[in-house]
Design an enzyme around this catalytic site. Structure first.
Site, short mmCIF file in Angstrom:
data_model
loop_
_atom_site.label_atom_id
_atom_site.label_comp_id
_atom_site.label_asym_id
_atom_site.label_seq_id
_atom_site.Cartn_x
_atom_site.Cartn_y
_atom_site.Cartn_z
CB SER A 219 2.26 0.64 5.10
OG SER A 219 2.01 -0.03 6.33
CE1 TYR B 55 2.34 -4.43 2.89
CE2 TYR B 55 2.89 -3.41 4.99
CZ TYR B 55 2.06 -3.52 3.88
OH TYR B 55 0.94 -2.72 3.78
CE LYS C 116 3.04 -1.06 1.38
NZ LYS C 116 2.21 -0.36 0.38
#
Length: 271
Positions: free
Chosen positions: A138, A151, A155
Site C-alpha cells: 500500500s 495497517y 504494510k
C-alpha cells in the site's frame, strides 16, 4: 514480463484489486489464472466469469500449509508458476491500543502471507531461474497510515520484505514488484471510516480496481519494483526521505485537519 502464455496465481482474487488483476491477466493471454480467496464462493464466481483458463481455490493466506498446498497443486497441474501475486489484505483502524489479535491477524495477512508464498514458490522458480513475485502492500507501506497503526506498520514491513526478496534473489532470475496504491474502490475502502484513515488515503482520488490492474500490467512489462497507481506517491516518498522531521510535522498537521472535531486514535490513550 509479458503475460501471454504465463501461469499466474492471485490471492485475494475474489474481489477488488485481486479480481481485477485476475481478469486482466486472462485478457492478456495468460495460460492459467488461479483465483484464490478466503471466500471460496467468490473465487469460484470470478473464475467462472473469466472462463476456461481460470481455476478457483478457497485459501486462508495466513495458513502456511494451505499456501504451500495451493502452490504444490498448481505445480502438479501446470508444471511451473510464472507469476505469484500475493495480494490479500484487510483494513482496521486504531493506535497502539488496538487489541493484539488485530495486530496479529494483520501481521499474518500483510506480512507472513508474503513469506509463506515466497517459501512455497521460490524453490521451483529458482530451479528454472525464472519467476516473478508481485506483493501487494500500500502507499501506507511507504508513507505510513494516519489512523491505523497496525495497517501502517504491517504494510511497511511488506515493502521491506519485497525489497529483501528483490536483491537477494535477483541473480537467481527472480523478479519482484511491490504494489503500493492509495485509495481504490474496493471492499477495504468501503469498510473504512474517515477516522480509520479513509479520508487520508483518498486525498489524491479514488481509483477503480481495473485502473490499478492496468498499471500492474505495465509495471510487469517494465519489470519495475515500485508499482504506484497514484504517481503522487513517488514525490511524497522523496520528500519523506529528504527531510523526515519536516515530513512528520506535515503528517501531524494533516492528521489535525482530518480529525477536526473528531476524536483521533491517540485520544483513546488519555492525557
Amino acid at each position: 514480463m509479458e503475460l501471454r502464455g504465463k501461469v499466474t496465481v492471485v490471492t485475494g482474487g475474489g474481489s477488488g484489486i485481486g479480481e481485477a488483476m485476475a481478469r486482466r491477466f486472462a485478457t492478456e493471454g495468460a495460460q492459467r489464472v488461479v483465483v484464490a480467496d478466503l471466500d471460496g464462493a467468490r473465487a469460484e464466481s470470478v473464475a467462472k466469469a473469466i472462463g476456461p483458463v481460470a481455476t478457483a481455490a478457497a485459501l486462508d493466506v495466513s495458513d502456511e500449509a494451505a499456501v504451500k498446498a495451493l502452490v504444490d497443486e498448481t505445480l502438479a497441474a501446470e508444471d511451473h508458476i510464472d507469476l505469484f501475486c500475493s495480494n490479500a489484505g484487510f483494513a482496521a483502524g486504531g493506535g497502539v491500543e488496538t487489541p493484539d489479535d488485530v495486530f496479529d491477524r494483520m501481521w499474518k495477512v500483510h506480512v507472513m502471507a508474503h513469506v509463506y508464498a515466497a517459501r512455497a514458490v521460490l524453490p521451483s522458480m529458482i530451479a528454472r531461474r525464472e519467476g516473478y513475485l508481485l506483493n501487494t502492500s500500500s502507499a501506507a507501506g511507504l508513507l505510513n497510515q494516519i489512523g491505523s497503526a497496525p495497517y501502517g506498520v504491517t504494510k511497511a514491513a511488506a515493502v521491506s520484505l519485497a525489497e529483501f526478496l528483490a536483491f537477494t534473489h535477483r541473480d537467481q532470475g527472480i523478479k519482484v514488484s511491490v504494489l503500493c496504491p492509495q485509495a481504490v474502490r474496493t471492499n477495504i475502502l468501503a469498510g473504512r471510516a474517515p477516522r480509520e484513515g479513509g479520508s487520508a488515503a483518498s486525498t489524491d482520488g479514488v481509483l477503480e480496481a481495473d485502473d490499478v490492474a492496468s498499471v500492474v500490467v505495465e509495471a510487469l512489462a517494465d519489470e519495475r519494483f515500485l508499482v504506484l497507481p497514484h504517481p503522487e506517491v513517488a514525490e511524497y516518498t522523496r520528500r519523506k526521505g529528504d527531510d523526515r522531521d519536516r515530513w512528520l510535522a506535515g503528517m501531524a498537521r494533516f492528521q489535525a485537519r482530518l480529525y477536526d472535531g473528531v476524536p483521533s486514535p491517540a485520544d483513546a490513550l488519555g492525557p
